[in-house]
Design a protein around this motif. Structure first.
Motif, PDB file in Angstrom:
ATOM      1  N   HIS A 268       0.780  -1.185   0.077  1.00 54.97           N
ATOM      2  CA  HIS A 268       0.091   0.048   0.162  1.00 54.97           C
ATOM      3  C   HIS A 268       0.942   1.214  -0.066  1.00 54.97           C
ATOM      4  O   HIS A 268       1.955   1.303   0.653  1.00 54.97           O
ATOM      5  N   ILE A 269       0.540   2.005  -0.957  1.00 57.70           N
ATOM      6  CA  ILE A 269       1.338   3.612  -0.714  1.00 57.70           C
ATOM      7  C   ILE A 269       0.078   4.691  -0.736  1.00 57.70           C
ATOM      8  O   ILE A 269      -1.005   4.515  -1.120  1.00 57.70           O
ATOM      9  N   MET A 270       0.587   5.908  -0.031  1.00 58.65           N
ATOM     10  CA  MET A 270      -0.430   6.940  -0.207  1.00 58.65           C
ATOM     11  C   MET A 270       0.021   7.857  -1.517  1.00 58.65           C
ATOM     12  O   MET A 270       1.374   7.442  -2.049  1.00 58.65           O
ATOM     13  N   ARG A 271      -0.688   8.327  -2.113  1.00 58.65           N
ATOM     14  CA  ARG A 271      -0.459   8.988  -3.349  1.00 58.65           C
ATOM     15  C   ARG A 271       0.360  10.344  -2.778  1.00 58.65           C
ATOM     16  O   ARG A 271       0.311  10.679  -1.645  1.00 58.65           O
ATOM     17  N   GLY A 272       1.287  10.842  -3.712  1.00 62.50           N
ATOM     18  CA  GLY A 272       2.176  12.084  -3.147  1.00 62.50           C
ATOM     19  C   GLY A 272       3.468  11.729  -2.869  1.00 62.50           C
ATOM     20  O   GLY A 272       4.159  10.536  -3.055  1.00 62.50           O
TER      21      GLY A 272
ATOM     22  N   THR B  57      -1.391  12.599   7.615  1.00 57.37           N
ATOM     23  CA  THR B  57      -0.557  13.680   7.622  1.00 57.37           C
ATOM     24  C   THR B  57       0.877  13.463   6.593  1.00 57.37           C
ATOM     25  O   THR B  57       1.919  14.118   6.800  1.00 57.37           O
ATOM     26  N   ASP B  58       1.095  12.043   6.126  1.00 53.40           N
ATOM     27  CA  ASP B  58       2.580  11.498   5.588  1.00 53.40           C
ATOM     28  C   ASP B  58       2.864  12.410   4.327  1.00 53.40           C
ATOM     29  O   ASP B  58       4.130  12.550   4.388  1.00 53.40           O
ATOM     30  N   MET B  59       1.959  12.914   3.644  1.00 52.65           N
ATOM     31  CA  MET B  59       2.118  13.087   2.108  1.00 52.65           C
ATOM     32  C   MET B  59       1.436  14.453   1.768  1.00 52.65           C
ATOM     33  O   MET B  59       0.419  14.863   2.269  1.00 52.65           O
ATOM     34  N   TYR B  60       2.198  15.104   0.671  1.00 49.39           N
ATOM     35  CA  TYR B  60       1.619  16.200   0.014  1.00 49.39           C
ATOM     36  C   TYR B  60       1.398  15.424  -1.490  1.00 49.39           C
ATOM     37  O   TYR B  60       2.099  14.475  -1.834  1.00 49.39           O
ATOM     38  N   GLY B  61       0.355  15.928  -2.205  1.00 48.12           N
ATOM     39  CA  GLY B  61       0.128  15.457  -3.455  1.00 48.12           C
ATOM     40  C   GLY B  61       1.371  16.115  -4.449  1.00 48.12           C
ATOM     41  O   GLY B  61       2.182  16.641  -3.906  1.00 48.12           O
TER      42      GLY B  61
ATOM     43  N   VAL C 230      -2.888   2.094  -4.108  1.00 47.85           N
ATOM     44  CA  VAL C 230      -2.674   3.663  -3.977  1.00 47.85           C
ATOM     45  C   VAL C 230      -3.891   4.155  -3.318  1.00 47.85           C
ATOM     46  O   VAL C 230      -4.936   4.190  -3.957  1.00 47.85           O
ATOM     47  N   ASP C 231      -3.462   5.039  -2.050  1.00 46.94           N
ATOM     48  CA  ASP C 231      -4.738   5.400  -1.320  1.00 46.94           C
ATOM     49  C   ASP C 231      -4.772   6.978  -1.446  1.00 46.94           C
ATOM     50  O   ASP C 231      -3.885   7.553  -1.907  1.00 46.94           O
ATOM     51  N   ASP C 232      -5.915   7.658  -1.121  1.00 50.33           N
ATOM     52  CA  ASP C 232      -6.116   8.952  -1.317  1.00 50.33           C
ATOM     53  C   ASP C 232      -6.208   9.338  -2.647  1.00 50.33           C
ATOM     54  O   ASP C 232      -5.738  10.335  -2.942  1.00 50.33           O
ATOM     55  N   ILE C 233      -6.682   8.719  -3.768  1.00 51.30           N
ATOM     56  CA  ILE C 233      -6.797   8.974  -4.910  1.00 51.30           C
ATOM     57  C   ILE C 233      -7.745   8.741  -5.466  1.00 51.30           C
ATOM     58  O   ILE C 233      -8.193   9.541  -6.557  1.00 51.30           O
ATOM     59  N   ALA C 234      -8.764   7.682  -5.369  1.00 48.62           N
ATOM     60  CA  ALA C 234      -9.660   7.343  -6.322  1.00 48.62           C
ATOM     61  C   ALA C 234     -10.909   8.202  -5.760  1.00 48.62           C
ATOM     62  O   ALA C 234     -11.838   8.572  -6.862  1.00 48.62           O
ATOM     63  N   ALA C 235     -11.118   8.710  -4.760  1.00 48.47           N
ATOM     64  CA  ALA C 235     -12.176   9.365  -4.232  1.00 48.47           C
ATOM     65  C   ALA C 235     -11.541  10.478  -3.108  1.00 48.47           C
ATOM     66  O   ALA C 235     -10.586   9.815  -2.514  1.00 48.47           O
TER      67      ALA C 235
ATOM     68  N   SER D 155      -7.595   3.180  -4.094  1.00 47.15           N
ATOM     69  CA  SER D 155      -8.353   3.715  -2.983  1.00 47.15           C
ATOM     70  C   SER D 155      -8.559   5.042  -2.492  1.00 47.15           C
ATOM     71  O   SER D 155      -7.915   5.906  -3.068  1.00 47.15           O
ATOM     72  N   PRO D 156      -9.537   5.421  -1.604  1.00 46.96           N
ATOM     73  CA  PRO D 156     -10.720   4.884  -1.046  1.00 46.96           C
ATOM     74  C   PRO D 156     -11.849   5.124  -2.144  1.00 46.96           C
ATOM     75  O   PRO D 156     -11.633   5.627  -3.046  1.00 46.96           O
ATOM     76  N   GLY D 157     -13.078   4.687  -1.822  1.00 45.82           N
ATOM     77  CA  GLY D 157     -14.240   4.836  -2.500  1.00 45.82           C
ATOM     78  C   GLY D 157     -15.135   5.841  -1.758  1.00 45.82           C
ATOM     79  O   GLY D 157     -14.702   6.557  -0.871  1.00 45.82           O
ATOM     80  N   PRO D 158     -16.305   6.111  -2.507  1.00 52.30           N
ATOM     81  CA  PRO D 158     -16.697   5.924  -3.687  1.00 52.30           C
ATOM     82  C   PRO D 158     -16.184   6.497  -5.012  1.00 52.30           C
ATOM     83  O   PRO D 158     -16.340   7.712  -4.963  1.00 52.30           O
ATOM     84  N   ALA D 159     -15.481   5.596  -5.767  1.00 54.23           N
ATOM     85  CA  ALA D 159     -14.919   6.049  -6.703  1.00 54.23           C
ATOM     86  C   ALA D 159     -16.143   6.628  -7.702  1.00 54.23           C
ATOM     87  O   ALA D 159     -17.166   5.885  -7.775  1.00 54.23           O
ATOM     88  N   PRO D 160     -16.263   7.708  -8.549  1.00 57.41           N
ATOM     89  CA  PRO D 160     -17.438   8.120  -9.141  1.00 57.41           C
ATOM     90  C   PRO D 160     -17.628   7.332 -10.491  1.00 57.41           C
ATOM     91  O   PRO D 160     -16.605   7.206 -11.362  1.00 57.41           O
TER      92      PRO D 160
END
Length: 426
Positions: A111-115, A148-152, A181-186, A216-221
């Motif tokens: 798993h990674i966070m975007r950014g 709080t880990d990342m900036y985009g 990849v998290d904090d990206i789909a919604a 992730s996460p959703g809900p993806a549009p």
């Protein structure tokens, strides 16, 4: 290489989040991988995924510690915390752990966070193969509202693609097979982060190793379904899913919204299966260390809906604690065949508390899942014509292996509260 080849069928696997939150250790990853290799691999299960914050030395639950130092290499790339993942010592990263998972005949995911790490942006650390620094590409007002880990990353900046290329080059060296990849789909703050999805998709293409891309996460549009299908293999249609009946009930609407979209390489994702022993070091979903709060009928409903819809099946519990019942949910060959090989799933009928989904098998047989979403037992008497089963004369219930009660083209049964009858008709 076409990214869809990475996941021709819905992935089957395990993820550490539901039981360990951000705090999983190497020993726990290895133990779950060993269990999967022994008990589940023969049924097609093969992904073992380390969820969020493997680079945070003192992560202790699903609640994040804000603004803490993270383990990072000299090129702004997060690295496994060696106190939690001892085999990562000496800059080896996840390669030794991935090698071990592969030695069991399984696949390894992270798993990674975007950014880009905020600490990298603040320190203006270098990015591999470019003269720009982390500060130059960080989009400092594109943040994650819950971590709080990342900036985009600002996709318009020189060096943005180079940063993501360097990440996935590293993951390819480690032997990673799936990246969530998290904090990206919604997003609660912004729209779907399409520019960063494009950077990541391109980085995977360039890294020289096939990888499943999970968003992730959703809900993806749903209006972006073509975009998701072009760039990813799976994307969440819901926010985090937990063992609560209202969330399961809600999934019937989400699956109806996305019906017709699943196809080879592109899987709308109903999220992890919160089954068995969960919450060990996680306090999400309104509970702590527990066995799933779903009743057995609710567990069958979830497995049946996920399977006929063809969601990826990602188990969330501690595998080594599986009892006979939980294991039976994961090793039903006919239900897994429905998930892996059927097509044309759709909601056929919604009548009061009865919801019926059907799908087709490669051998011309037909599946039908009849769900009772009400709070009391439901007697059902349905003409086969009403649910698209004209001409089928016999059937089997796939969970209890009993014959369907078909009399003069009328299907009869009692469905328990929050329960299901899942049939294959011939």
């Amino acid at each position: 290489m076409n990214h869809k080849h990475a996941a021709p069928k819905p992935p089957l696997g395990w993820n550490s989040w539901d039981c360990y939150g951000a705090a999983v250790t190497e020993e726990e990853i290895r133990g779950n991988a060993e269990y999967m290799a022994e008990h589940l691999k023969p049924f097609g299960w093969n992904y073992i995924t380390v969820d969020i914050q493997w680079y945070e030395p003192y992560a202790n639950s699903s609640q994040y510690r804000a603004f803490v130092p993270l383990v990072m290499d000299e090129y702004s790339r997060l690295m496994p915390a060696e106190n939690r993942f001892p085999s990562a010592e000496g800059g080896q990263g996840f390669k030794p752990l991935a090698d071990y998972v592969h030695s069991l005949g399984l696949k390894f995911g992270i798993h990674i966070m975007r950014g880009i790490p905020r600490q990298a942006a603040h320190a203006a650390t270098p990015i591999l193969n470019t003269t720009v620094t982390a500060r130059d590409i960080a989009h400092t007002n594109s943040i994650c509202p819950w971590n709080t880990d990342m900036y985009g990353v600002d996709a318009s900046k020189e060096g943005a693609q180079a940063y993501y290329d360097s990440l996935f080059e590293l993951y390819a060296e480690w032997g990673v097979d799936l990246v969530k990849v998290d904090d990206i789909a919604a997003s609660r703050l912004y729209d779907t982060h399409q520019p960063e999805i494009e950077l990541i998709s391109k980085a995977i293409e360039r890294c020289g190793r096939p990888m499943v891309l999970s968003l992730s996460p959703g809900p993806a549009p749903v209006e972006y379904s073509a975009f998701f299908a072009e760039h990813a293999n799976m994307w969440r249609v819901t926010d985090d899913f937990w063992d609560q009946w209202p969330l399961l009930l809600d999934m019937f609407d989400r699956c109806r919204t996305w019906q017709g979209i699943p196809e080879a390489g592109c899987w709308p994702d109903c999220d992890m299966l919160p089954l068995g022993h969960i919450g060990i070091r996680s306090v999400d979903g309104g509970g702590a260390d527990r066995w799933t709060r779903f009743t057995r009928d609710e567990q069958l409903t979830m497995m049946s809906l996920w399977s006929i819809f063809r969601s990826p099946l990602i188990f969330g519990g501690e595998l080594r604690d599986c009892d006979e019942w939980t294991l039976s949910l994961l090793t039903n060959k006919e239900v897994l065949r429905l998930n892996q090989d059927s097509h044309g799933a759709k909601e056929r009928l919604r009548q009061g508390n009865l919801i019926v989904w059907t799908a087709e098998a490669a051998d011309q047989s037909r599946y039908a899942a009849l769900f009772n979403v009400g709070d009391s037992e439901l007697p059902v008497s349905l003409s086969v014509d009403d649910i698209g089963l004209t001409g089928f004369t016999s059937g089997t219930e796939l969970w209890n292996e009993t014959p369907a009660e078909l009399t003069e083209d009328v299907l009869q049964m009692n469905i328990p509260s929050h329960g299901v009858r899942l049939y294959q008709f011939y």
